[in-house]
Motif scaffolding. Structure first.
Motif, PDB file in Angstrom:
ATOM      1  N   ASN A   1     -11.122  16.028 -46.987  1.00 36.35           N
ATOM      2  CA  ASN A   1     -12.553  15.706 -47.078  1.00 36.35           C
ATOM      3  C   ASN A   1     -12.987  15.310 -48.491  1.00 36.35           C
ATOM      4  O   ASN A   1     -14.162  15.075 -48.733  1.00 36.35           O
ATOM      5  CB  ASN A   1     -13.416  16.873 -46.557  1.00 36.35           C
ATOM      6  N   ASN A   2     -12.022  15.239 -49.423  1.00 33.56           N
ATOM      7  CA  ASN A   2     -12.409  14.852 -50.785  1.00 33.56           C
ATOM      8  C   ASN A   2     -11.325  14.025 -51.447  1.00 33.56           C
ATOM      9  O   ASN A   2     -10.157  14.042 -51.036  1.00 33.56           O
ATOM     10  CB  ASN A   2     -12.742  16.094 -51.627  1.00 33.56           C
ATOM     11  N   ASP A   3     -11.712  13.308 -52.492  1.00 27.98           N
ATOM     12  CA  ASP A   3     -10.831  12.405 -53.224  1.00 27.98           C
ATOM     13  C   ASP A   3     -10.914  12.767 -54.706  1.00 27.98           C
ATOM     14  O   ASP A   3     -11.984  12.718 -55.305  1.00 27.98           O
ATOM     15  CB  ASP A   3     -11.299  10.957 -52.993  1.00 27.98           C
ATOM     16  N   LEU A   4      -9.779  13.137 -55.279  1.00 26.57           N
ATOM     17  CA  LEU A   4      -9.768  13.562 -56.685  1.00 26.57           C
ATOM     18  C   LEU A   4     -10.144  12.422 -57.618  1.00 26.57           C
ATOM     19  O   LEU A   4      -9.711  11.284 -57.436  1.00 26.57           O
ATOM     20  CB  LEU A   4      -8.359  14.026 -57.078  1.00 26.57           C
ATOM     21  N   LEU A   5     -10.914  12.735 -58.632  1.00 28.98           N
ATOM     22  CA  LEU A   5     -11.268  11.741 -59.650  1.00 28.98           C
ATOM     23  C   LEU A   5     -10.719  12.115 -61.024  1.00 28.98           C
ATOM     24  O   LEU A   5     -10.195  11.267 -61.749  1.00 28.98           O
ATOM     25  CB  LEU A   5     -12.796  11.613 -59.737  1.00 28.98           C
ATOM     26  N   TYR A   6     -10.826  13.392 -61.388  1.00 30.28           N
ATOM     27  CA  TYR A   6     -10.573  13.736 -62.797  1.00 30.28           C
ATOM     28  C   TYR A   6     -10.286  15.223 -62.939  1.00 30.28           C
ATOM     29  O   TYR A   6     -10.881  16.051 -62.229  1.00 30.28           O
ATOM     30  CB  TYR A   6     -11.830  13.373 -63.598  1.00 30.28           C
ATOM     31  N   TYR A   7      -9.368  15.545 -63.848  1.00 32.53           N
ATOM     32  CA  TYR A   7      -9.169  16.928 -64.296  1.00 32.53           C
ATOM     33  C   TYR A   7      -9.360  16.990 -65.816  1.00 32.53           C
ATOM     34  O   TYR A   7      -8.960  16.064 -66.540  1.00 32.53           O
ATOM     35  CB  TYR A   7      -7.732  17.405 -64.066  1.00 32.53           C
ATOM     36  N   HIS A   8      -9.910  18.104 -66.277  1.00 37.45           N
ATOM     37  CA  HIS A   8      -9.745  18.468 -67.673  1.00 37.45           C
ATOM     38  C   HIS A   8      -9.164  19.872 -67.702  1.00 37.45           C
ATOM     39  O   HIS A   8      -9.872  20.864 -67.491  1.00 37.45           O
ATOM     40  CB  HIS A   8     -11.074  18.425 -68.442  1.00 37.45           C
ATOM     41  N   LEU A   9      -7.872  19.930 -67.948  1.00 40.94           N
ATOM     42  CA  LEU A   9      -7.191  21.215 -68.082  1.00 40.94           C
ATOM     43  C   LEU A   9      -7.373  21.665 -69.530  1.00 40.94           C
ATOM     44  O   LEU A   9      -6.898  20.990 -70.455  1.00 40.94           O
ATOM     45  CB  LEU A   9      -5.712  21.072 -67.723  1.00 40.94           C
ATOM     46  N   ASP A  10      -8.072  22.761 -69.697  1.00 46.31           N
ATOM     47  CA  ASP A  10      -8.485  23.219 -71.032  1.00 46.31           C
ATOM     48  C   ASP A  10      -8.093  24.688 -71.141  1.00 46.31           C
ATOM     49  O   ASP A  10      -8.801  25.566 -70.639  1.00 46.31           O
ATOM     50  CB  ASP A  10     -10.002  23.022 -71.156  1.00 46.31           C
ATOM     51  N   ILE A  11      -6.961  24.937 -71.787  1.00 40.09           N
ATOM     52  CA  ILE A  11      -6.388  26.293 -71.744  1.00 40.09           C
ATOM     53  C   ILE A  11      -5.959  26.774 -73.124  1.00 40.09           C
ATOM     54  O   ILE A  11      -5.825  25.990 -74.073  1.00 40.09           O
ATOM     55  CB  ILE A  11      -5.153  26.338 -70.807  1.00 40.09           C
ATOM     56  N   ARG A  12      -5.793  28.080 -73.203  1.00 37.72           N
ATOM     57  CA  ARG A  12      -5.193  28.711 -74.374  1.00 37.72           C
ATOM     58  C   ARG A  12      -3.908  29.363 -73.912  1.00 37.72           C
ATOM     59  O   ARG A  12      -3.873  30.009 -72.858  1.00 37.72           O
ATOM     60  CB  ARG A  12      -6.145  29.751 -74.961  1.00 37.72           C
ATOM     61  N   VAL A  13      -2.849  29.178 -74.688  1.00 35.16           N
ATOM     62  CA  VAL A  13      -1.553  29.759 -74.344  1.00 35.16           C
ATOM     63  C   VAL A  13      -1.172  30.752 -75.425  1.00 35.16           C
ATOM     64  O   VAL A  13      -1.133  30.410 -76.614  1.00 35.16           O
ATOM     65  CB  VAL A  13      -0.469  28.663 -74.214  1.00 35.16           C
ATOM     66  N   ASP A  14      -0.932  32.002 -75.012  1.00 36.44           N
ATOM     67  CA  ASP A  14      -0.546  33.062 -75.950  1.00 36.44           C
ATOM     68  C   ASP A  14       0.958  33.297 -75.825  1.00 36.44           C
ATOM     69  O   ASP A  14       1.415  33.900 -74.856  1.00 36.44           O
ATOM     70  CB  ASP A  14      -1.322  34.345 -75.602  1.00 36.44           C
ATOM     71  N   PRO A  15       1.737  32.842 -76.802  1.00 36.94           N
ATOM     72  CA  PRO A  15       3.194  32.952 -76.679  1.00 36.94           C
ATOM     73  C   PRO A  15       3.685  34.395 -76.682  1.00 36.94           C
ATOM     74  O   PRO A  15       4.699  34.690 -76.058  1.00 36.94           O
ATOM     75  CB  PRO A  15       3.713  32.212 -77.917  1.00 36.94           C
ATOM     76  N   GLU A  16       2.985  35.276 -77.387  1.00 35.22           N
ATOM     77  CA  GLU A  16       3.480  36.653 -77.479  1.00 35.22           C
ATOM     78  C   GLU A  16       3.206  37.418 -76.187  1.00 35.22           C
ATOM     79  O   GLU A  16       4.086  38.066 -75.642  1.00 35.22           O
ATOM     80  CB  GLU A  16       2.839  37.358 -78.676  1.00 35.22           C
ATOM     81  N   LYS A  17       1.965  37.334 -75.714  1.00 29.45           N
ATOM     82  CA  LYS A  17       1.633  38.023 -74.454  1.00 29.45           C
ATOM     83  C   LYS A  17       2.113  37.247 -73.227  1.00 29.45           C
ATOM     84  O   LYS A  17       2.076  37.777 -72.117  1.00 29.45           O
ATOM     85  CB  LYS A  17       0.118  38.222 -74.355  1.00 29.45           C
ATOM     86  N   GLN A  18       2.505  36.006 -73.442  1.00 33.06           N
ATOM     87  CA  GLN A  18       2.951  35.136 -72.341  1.00 33.06           C
ATOM     88  C   GLN A  18       1.838  34.994 -71.283  1.00 33.06           C
ATOM     89  O   GLN A  18       2.067  35.174 -70.085  1.00 33.06           O
ATOM     90  CB  GLN A  18       4.254  35.647 -71.724  1.00 33.06           C
ATOM     91  N   VAL A  19       0.673  34.692 -71.791  1.00 27.74           N
ATOM     92  CA  VAL A  19      -0.510  34.603 -70.931  1.00 27.74           C
ATOM     93  C   VAL A  19      -1.184  33.243 -71.150  1.00 27.74           C
ATOM     94  O   VAL A  19      -1.238  32.726 -72.268  1.00 27.74           O
ATOM     95  CB  VAL A  19      -1.482  35.763 -71.250  1.00 27.74           C
ATOM     96  N   ILE A  20      -1.682  32.680 -70.051  1.00 26.62           N
ATOM     97  CA  ILE A  20      -2.517  31.471 -70.106  1.00 26.62           C
ATOM     98  C   ILE A  20      -3.923  31.866 -69.697  1.00 26.62           C
ATOM     99  O   ILE A  20      -4.108  32.652 -68.761  1.00 26.62           O
ATOM    100  CB  ILE A  20      -2.015  30.395 -69.119  1.00 26.62           C
TER     101      ILE A  20
END
Ligand SMILES: [Zn+2]
Length: 562
Positions: free
Chosen positions: A64-83
């Motif tokens: 029922n929908n058509d994708l147009l755009y993503y903005h993936l906006d994340i922080r990656v913590d290498p020590e805690k291994q968390v996004i």
């Protein structure tokens, strides 16, 4: 690209080759099918799990929908291994509705989903996330939501989907490769193959001093003042969710150009010298594929090659590389006929996916031979461009021992299926066979070029390929495509000698009732083209049974002489 390694079916292949091919992986995740059933033809086929069906089906809340755009906006913590962060998802409604389906692995938390300032309700069902709106969204309406999430993404599969490693110097080295299991293993999105965003932004905040290389064009980096730096990338083209990639590490960068096309290379500091030598092959690769198919598909994003801790993956405009800076595959002669060692298999194969896989994409994993069969054939084209047709034919025929012919290449659609590895090798051998069927390179080269140009940036199925080839050639190639793609066996040419002196009878033994394919027979110095069907015909020949040959290097067929 990834291929499921179903127990007992492809293990023998890898017992000989020590490691799965590039971009192939052993998939053992909860999203993969784990049971199996016997199909009427005796082939063992996986029974999809509920999770695989929710991931694989293009159900009503996706359609029922058509994708147009993503903005993936994340922080990656290498020590805690968390996004942690969000994906802004913009889509156009195609039908009136109050619910859409997105996807995120169950182990990751949904912090909130906002529509402007309004928190949206949602239901999770395995990795599916059904998002509900407080009013009916109208067909044509463009909607943007912010999907906030966080957590530690577990590693699955051979490439891990996302891995938190350290390089030899002890610095964080974080990479993604998630094709089979899906991008929803580490970020929320509409995780299927049929629909792609038109463009995308990727923003990744990481400890200052590290580098993130993602897809698209590098926009800039911003010191966030808290010990972190945000790296911004812009993708100007449609992109598969599994192609979206993080490569975070102590990368060093060097650059080149091919005409106006920027070439950017990233390696770990200790590998810089080796990379400068090995990555030079990218230019010749691009020249070869541009010769056959036309310009590199993602010119505005540039071409990047990035060192990664696994063999390789075709992340769009950001191909990842882990082939030990050696020719062949992990230094080995991949097709065993003395040609693979002339070039770096990972650079040539994974980059070929920019044309087949990234630009032209299968609309369902069931038809993934459109990626892998074609890209394996492109390896042969690279060989032909560099060293001529004889070596290309030799190279492609070196794939034969890798084919199993136990299951059809085209798998069940709508269940996130992982087709058999035959999609690579048998797919390429089938395309080589088609060249011989058409039997006129003056037609073959424009056909390949125009096929790519016709479908570039589109998501297609096998039927689209077959229809195009039939239309362009004026031939009925459907039974040939179907025999190679939709049945386990290859056609067998039955030859019966001795009914009368100087005569041979011939016919095809195939699963397709209407199977008919010309083939070259007789003596290699003077091949004769015959047109066998599934009915007996006969021809005269001065050759004895032992002398009478079939051009099996040009046509991937079995022969039974009696
Ligand atoms: Zn591949």
């Amino acid at each position: 690209m990834l291929t499921i390694l179903a127990a007992g079916t492809t293990a023998s292949l890898f017992a000989q080759t020590a490691q799965p091919a590039a971009d192939q992986t052993v998939t053992t995740t909860a999203t993969a099918a784990v049971k199996s059933a016997t199909k009427p033809n005796g082939a063992i086929m996986p029974i999809p799990t509920r999770s695989a069906m929710l991931r694989g089906a293009y159900g009503p809340f996706r359609a029922n929908n058509d994708l147009l755009y993503y903005h993936l906006d994340i922080r990656v913590d290498p020590e805690k291994q968390v996004i942690s962060g969000k994906n802004t998802i913009r889509f156009r409604m195609l039908k009136d509705g109050t619910r859409i389906q997105l996807d995120l692995r169950e182990t990751l938390a949904i912090d909130k989903i906002l529509w402007n300032a309004t928190p949206l309700k949602y239901e999770r069902d395995t990795s599916a996330v059904f998002v509900d709106f407080p009013r009916t969204l109208r067909a044509g309406e463009i909607v943007s939501i912010d999907f906030y999430y966080s957590g530690h993404p577990d590693e699955y599969g051979r490439f891990g989907d996302i891995t938190f490693k350290k390089d030899a110097a002890g610095h964080p080295w974080i990479n993604t490769a998630c094709e089979g299991d899906g991008a929803s293993m580490w970020w929320p999105n509409k995780d299927q193959w049929r629909d792609e965003v038109e463009n995308m932004d990727i923003s990744v905040a990481i400890p200052s001093g590290l580098v993130d290389v993602s897809n698209g064009k590098f926009v800039g980096k911003t010191d966030l003042g808290d010990g972190h730096t945000r790296w911004d990338w812009h993708v100007s083209y449609p992109i598969n969710s599994y192609d979206v990639s993080l490569n975070i590490g102590s990368y060093v960068h060097f650059a080149d150009k091919l005409g106006d096309l920027p070439l950017d290379f990233y390696a770990l500091p200790e590998d810089l010298d080796k990379a400068k030598v090995q990555f030079a092959q990218a230019k010749g690769m691009l020249e070869a594929y541009q010769h056959y198919f036309g310009p590199y598909p993602f010119a505005k994003d540039g071409y990047k090659l990035i060192e990664a801790p696994y063999s390789g993956m075709e992340h769009q405009s950001a191909v990842t590389y882990g082939n030990l800076f050696k020719n062949g595959y992990m230094g080995r002669d991949w097709t065993g006929v003395g040609i693979s060692t002339r070039f770096d298999f990972i650079i040539i194969h994974e980059s070929g996916h920019e044309w087949f896989g990234n630009s032209i994409t299968a609309a369902d994993p069931s038809d993934m031979w459109i990626h892998e069969g074609w890209t394996t054939y492109l390896e042969g084209l690279y060989v032909e461009y560099r060293w001529g047709k004889d070596d290309a034919i030799k190279y492609l025929n070196g794939l034969k021992p890798k084919v199993e012919n136990l299951r059809p290449i085209v798998d069940e659609s709508g269940v996130n299926a992982e087709p058999t590895e035959d999609q690579y090798f048998k797919g390429a051998l089938m395309i080589n066979t088609l060249r011989s069927v058409i039997n006129d390179d003056a037609k073959w080269w424009p056909l390949l070029h125009n096929f790519y140009q016709h479908f570039k940036y589109q998501n297609i199925m096998t039927g689209d390929v077959v229809t195009y080839f039939n239309q362009q050639t004026g031939m009925n190639l459907t039974p040939i495509f179907d025999q190679y793609l939709r049945h386990a066996r290859i056609p067998r040419l039955e030859l019966l000698f001795g009914e009368a002196p100087g005569m041979v009878m011939y016919k095809w033994n195939a699963d397709e009732d209407n199977f008919a394919m010309p083939v070259r027979v007789g003596a290699p110095s003077d091949w004769q083209i015959i047109h066998p069907t599934t009915e007996w015909q006969w021809m005269q020949t001065p050759l004895t049974k032992d002398q009478f040959q079939v051009a099996t290097d040009l046509y991937y067929v079995d022969v039974n002489k009696q």
